[in-house]
Write an enzyme that holds these catalytic residues in place. Structure first.
Site, short mmCIF file in Angstrom:
data_model
loop_
_atom_site.label_atom_id
_atom_site.label_comp_id
_atom_site.label_asym_id
_atom_site.label_seq_id
_atom_site.Cartn_x
_atom_site.Cartn_y
_atom_site.Cartn_z
N HIS A 115 1.70 4.36 -3.06
CA HIS A 115 1.81 5.82 -2.91
C HIS A 115 3.16 6.30 -3.44
O HIS A 115 3.23 7.27 -4.20
CB HIS A 115 1.72 6.23 -1.43
N HIS B 190 0.83 -1.20 0.00
CA HIS B 190 0.00 0.00 0.00
C HIS B 190 0.87 1.25 0.00
O HIS B 190 0.66 2.17 -0.80
CB HIS B 190 -0.91 -0.02 1.23
N GLU B 191 1.86 1.29 0.88
CA GLU B 191 2.73 2.47 0.95
C GLU B 191 3.61 2.59 -0.29
O GLU B 191 3.90 3.70 -0.75
CB GLU B 191 3.58 2.43 2.21
#
Length: 149
Positions: free
Chosen positions: A69, A65-66
């Protein structure tokens, strides 16, 4: 518990394996994170992770998820949760949309009572001299702490 170096290596491996792109910045633990699994820092491009979530099976999803980004921001594409490019890439790599809930910490409840016996429960203590009862305007007195189990 893994070290900072092991975390850095793990994030680099996940980036290479699932995104076919290198991770050139810093991955570190941040003990101050409470409810989130991790965060991406826009200015430095570093990633921070909640050390309490390391042992969870969903931790790889948090890392992905990170990294979504991270990679989308560096490519100047939509990297926010609301963007279609973010949602699409997150699904492609199998990242988690939300961080799992941790066991809730014990919370305090503070019991107050006014002169007219109205009961007031609060999660934070306050100075009763500065406030009045919202129902009748009478003075408030501290009764005690309530066991919240």
């Amino acid at each position: 518990m893994i070290t900072q170096q092991q975390l850095q290596l793990y994030v680099t491996q996940v980036s290479n394996q699932y995104f076919n792109r290198p991770f050139h910045h810093v991955a570190r633990f941040n003990k101050r994170l409470k409810t989130t699994g991790g965060r991406y820092l826009l200015r430095t491009h570093d990633l921070e992770f909640n050390p309490k979530m390391i042992d969870l099976p969903e931790f790889e999803g948090i890392v992905k998820h990170e990294l979504v980004h991270y990679h989308l921001h560096l490519q100047h594409k939509g990297f926010q949760h609301k963007d279609a490019t973010f949602k699409q890439l997150l699904i492609e790599v199998g990242g988690s949309r939300y961080a799992p809930r941790l066991a809730q910490a014990q919370r305090h409840l503070w019991h107050y009572q006014c002169e007219n016996k109205h009961q007031i429960m609060r999660q934070r203590r306050f100075l009763e001299n500065n406030y009045r009862c919202g129902q009748c305007g009478a003075k408030i007195f501290f009764v005690g702490e309530v066991d919240n189990r």
